[in-house]
Write an enzyme that holds these catalytic residues in place. Structure first.
Site, PDB file in Angstrom:
ATOM      1  N   SER A 262       0.860  -1.291   0.025  1.00 34.66           N
ATOM      2  CA  SER A 262      -0.013  -0.004  -0.034  1.00 34.66           C
ATOM      3  C   SER A 262       0.886   1.355   0.071  1.00 34.66           C
ATOM      4  O   SER A 262       2.025   1.368   0.633  1.00 34.66           O
ATOM      5  CB  SER A 262      -0.993   0.024   1.305  1.00 34.66           C
ATOM      6  OG  SER A 262      -1.414   1.464   1.427  1.00 34.66           O
ATOM      7  N   LYS A 263       0.448   2.321  -0.791  1.00 33.45           N
ATOM      8  CA  LYS A 263       1.257   3.504  -0.744  1.00 33.45           C
ATOM      9  C   LYS A 263       1.251   4.171   0.629  1.00 33.45           C
ATOM     10  O   LYS A 263       2.059   4.723   0.984  1.00 33.45           O
ATOM     11  CB  LYS A 263       0.697   4.424  -1.935  1.00 33.45           C
ATOM     12  CG  LYS A 263       1.493   5.720  -2.306  1.00 33.45           C
ATOM     13  CD  LYS A 263       2.776   5.413  -2.770  1.00 33.45           C
ATOM     14  CE  LYS A 263       3.407   6.783  -3.188  1.00 33.45           C
ATOM     15  NZ  LYS A 263       4.685   6.705  -3.809  1.00 33.45           N
ATOM     16  N   ARG A 264       0.083   3.924   1.254  1.00 32.22           N
ATOM     17  CA  ARG A 264      -0.126   4.836   2.503  1.00 32.22           C
ATOM     18  C   ARG A 264       0.769   4.178   3.340  1.00 32.22           C
ATOM     19  O   ARG A 264       1.173   4.794   4.383  1.00 32.22           O
ATOM     20  CB  ARG A 264      -1.641   4.313   3.012  1.00 32.22           C
ATOM     21  CG  ARG A 264      -2.576   4.939   2.271  1.00 32.22           C
ATOM     22  CD  ARG A 264      -4.109   4.917   3.008  1.00 32.22           C
ATOM     23  NE  ARG A 264      -4.429   3.501   3.646  1.00 32.22           N
ATOM     24  CZ  ARG A 264      -5.063   2.698   2.733  1.00 32.22           C
ATOM     25  NH1 ARG A 264      -5.341   3.021   1.425  1.00 32.22           N
ATOM     26  NH2 ARG A 264      -5.217   1.280   3.279  1.00 32.22           N
TER      27      ARG A 264
END
Length: 491
Positions: A262-264
Site C-alpha cells: 500500500s502506498k499509504r
C-alpha cells in the site's frame, strides 16, 4: 433503442481466433507494483500468443481522477517496453479507448438489458458510495418489483435513477478461472449491483464487461479481489448472449505475510523504485516472478525471453511477498551484465550528483563502480571524494593488514611525491610502476605503499578502485596536491 450497430460492427473488425488482451488502468495516481504486474502478464499473454495488446483508460470514476496520471501510465509503459498495439494514443479498429468517450454506449446497453429483463431502474435515494456498493439486502431493492410501465413513467417525469443488474434469487452461477478452476456461488448471495449511475456514467463492473466484449478481449487479467464479482460478470455476458472471455485472477502482492502493499504504508510504486536506483529491466524481471514461476531454477530473463516462455500454468494461487532485498539482488545482476558503455550512461547522472568537477571523467569513475554497485543511489556517496577531498582523521593511515602506521605512511608519501612529479606520462602503468618499485626497494609488500597513497588521495578507507585508478582519474596535479596535504596531516 438508439442505433448501436456501429459498436456492434466492431466485432467484424477483429480477426477470428486472435488473442487479444487489455491493460485497463484508472488514472488515479502512481503505477503501483500490482498494476505493473497486471500490465506485464497481460502483455506477455498477448505476445506469447502472437496477439494484440490493448491499452484502455478506465476514467469513469471521475471523483478519483488525478491530473497527470494518464501521462504516468504512458511513461511507465514506454519505459517498461510494453508497447500496445491499440490505445488512445495510437488508435485502433475498436476506438475510442477512453471510457468517458464511450459514454452513450453504456446507457444503450443498460437499456437493452432492461428490455431483456436482466436490469431495472432504481429510484431510491442513496449516496454515491452506496450506489457503487449495490447492497440492498441481497436483492431486496423495492424498485426491483416496479412494473416497466411505472418505471418508464417515473423516468419520464425526470426522477433520478440508477440502473441495477437483476440477479436471479434462485439457482447458482458457475464460472471458470484459469488459475482457480471452476467456482460455483449461490445467486442469492449476490447483490443487484449498479450498472449505470445517476450521472449516466457506468460503474467499473458494467463498463469493463461491455468494453471487453466489443474490443474482442479473449483473456481478462485482474486481481483475485475480483473473484467475488466474476459471477455477476458471467450473468451479464449471458444476459447479452455473449461468449465469456478467459478469466485470469492473480493473487495479491503482499508487503509481508499479513499485509498487502500500500502506498499509504510507504510501499514503493514503479516510479519510486526507479528513483531509488533500480533498473527498469530488473524491476520487470522481478515483478514478473511475483506470483509466476518459469520451469527450472533460472531466474534472470529478458523481456523477449519472457515472451517466449510465459504461460498461465506458472501463475500461483498463493500471495506473493515483495522482497526488496531480492529485487536488490536482481538489480546487481543486471548492473554487472551491462556493457561498460551502457552502465556509464545510467551511472553518470548519479555520479554528477556529487562530482561536479568537469575535469573528472565520469565514464572513468563508472568503470570503477560497475562490479561494486547494487543500486544506483549508492553511487553519489561512493564517489563524492573525487570532487573534493573530505576532511579525514590521520588515524586512517594506520592499517593492520598492510602493516601501515603514521610513520611508515609519512615515509612512503615523502618518496612517492617526487617520483610522481618526475613521471613523463600519467597513466595506470606509470603510477603502478612507481609504487611497485618503491615497495621492492623498501623490501615491503605493495600494499604498504598503496595504502597511504589511497588514503591521502581519497580521504576514505573504502573506495571504488584502488590507489592507481584513483590517482589516474584525479590527474597528476590534483593527486599531488592531495598527497602533499596528506603528508602535512602526518606532520
Amino acid at each position: 433503442m438508439k442505433d448501436i450497430s456501429w459498436f456492434n460492427d466492431m466485432e467484424a473488425r477483429i480477426p477470428t481466433g486472435e488473442v487479444r488482451t487489455r491493460f485497463a488502468p484508472s488514472p488515479t495516481g502512481y503505477m503501483h507494483v500490482g498494476n505493473l504486474r497486471t500490465a506485464l502478464y497481460t502483455y506477455l499473454i498477448a505476445r506469447h500468443g502472437q496477439g494484440k495488446f490493448i491499452l484502455r483508460i478506465e476514467d469513469t470514476d471521475q471523483g478519483r481522477l488525478v491530473e497527470g496520471a494518464v501521462d504516468v501510465i504512458y511513461k511507465t509503459m514506454a519505459e517498461c517496453h510494453l508497447e500496445h498495439d491499440e490505445g488512445p494514443d495510437v488508435g485502433g479498429p475498436v476506438a475510442p479507448y477512453v471510457q468517458t468517450e464511450r459514454r452513450p454506449l453504456y446507457k444503450e446497453y443498460a437499456e437493452l438489458l432492461m428490455e431483456r429483463g436482466h436490469a431495472y431502474r432504481c429510484f431510491c435515494e442513496k449516496t454515491e458510495s452506496e450506489e457503487d456498493s449495490g447492497d440492498f439486502g441481497r436483492g431486496d431493492d423495492p424498485c426491483r418489483s416496479l412494473s416497466r410501465e411505472e418505471s418508464d413513467r417515473r423516468a419520464a417525469e425526470g426522477q433520478p435513477y440508477v440502473i441495477r443488474q437483476r440477479i436471479p434469487h434462485e439457482g447458482t452461477t458457475t464460472f471458470h478461472d484459469e488459475i482457480y478452476g471452476d467456482i460455483t456461488v449461490e445467486n442469492k448471495s449476490l447483490d443487484d449491483q449498479v450498472l449505470l449511475k445517476r450521472d449516466g456514467l457506468p460503474t467499473y463492473n458494467f463498463a469493463n464487461v461491455i468494453d471487453d466484449h466489443l474490443m474482442g478481449i479473449t483473456h481478462v487479467v485482474r486481481g483475485s479481489e475480483y473473484l467475488s464479482s466474476a459471477p455477476k460478470y458471467n450473468l451479464l455476458y449471458e444476459g447479452f448472449g455473449w461468449p465469456i472471455p478467459k478469466y485470469v485472477h492473480c493473487s495479491p502482492v503482499m508487503r509481508d505475510q499479513h499485509n498487502k502493499m500500500s502506498k499509504r504504508h510507504g510501499d514503493p510504486s514503479y516510479e519510486d523504485l526507479i528513483a531509488q536506483g533500480y533498473l527498469t529491466d530488473a524491476v520487470i524481471n522481478y515483478v514478473t516472478l511475483l506470483g509466476w514461476s518459469p520451469r527450472g531454477e533460472r531466474e534472470i530473463y529478458s523481456l523477449d525471453e519472457l515472451k517466449e516462455i510465459f504461460d498461465l500454468s506458472g501463475i500461483s494461487k498463493s500471495p506473493a511477498i515483495f522482497d526488496i532485498e531480492k529485487l536488490r539482488y536482481f538489480n546487481a545482476e543486471y548492473i554487472r551484465a551491462m556493457s561498460p558503455e551502457a552502465f556509464a550512461k545510467v551511472a553518470e547522472p548519479f555520479i554528477r550528483q556529487t562530482v561536479k568537477n568537469p575535469a573528472i571523467d565520469a565514464h572513468a569513475v563508472a568503470a570503477l563502480l560497475q562490479q561494486r554497485t547494487e543500486v544506483l543511489t549508492e553511487i553519489p556517496e561512493k564517489v563524492d571524494f573525487f570532487d573534493a577531498l573530505p576532511d579525514y582523521d590521520p588515524e586512517l593511515f594506520v592499517h593492520k593488514k598492510s602493516k601501515s602506521d603514521k610513520d611508515s605512511s609519512r615515509a612512503v608519501l615523502e618518496k612517492v611525491i617526487p617520483a610522481f612529479e618526475a613521471l613523463p606520462a600519467w597513466n595506470d602503468e606509470s603510477i603502478m610502476d612507481v609504487m611497485v618499485t618503491l615497495a621492492e626497494a623498501e623490501g615491503v609488500k605493495n600494499a604498504k605503499v598503496m595504502w597511504p597513497v589511497r588514503i591521502a588521495a581519497a580521504g576514505k578507507a573504502v573506495t571504488p578502485g584502488g590507489a592507481v585508478e584513483i590517482c589516474r582519474i584525479l590527474g597528476r596535479d590534483e593527486c599531488l596536491r592531495r598527497l602533499r596535504a596528506g603528508l602535512g596531516k602526518l606532520g
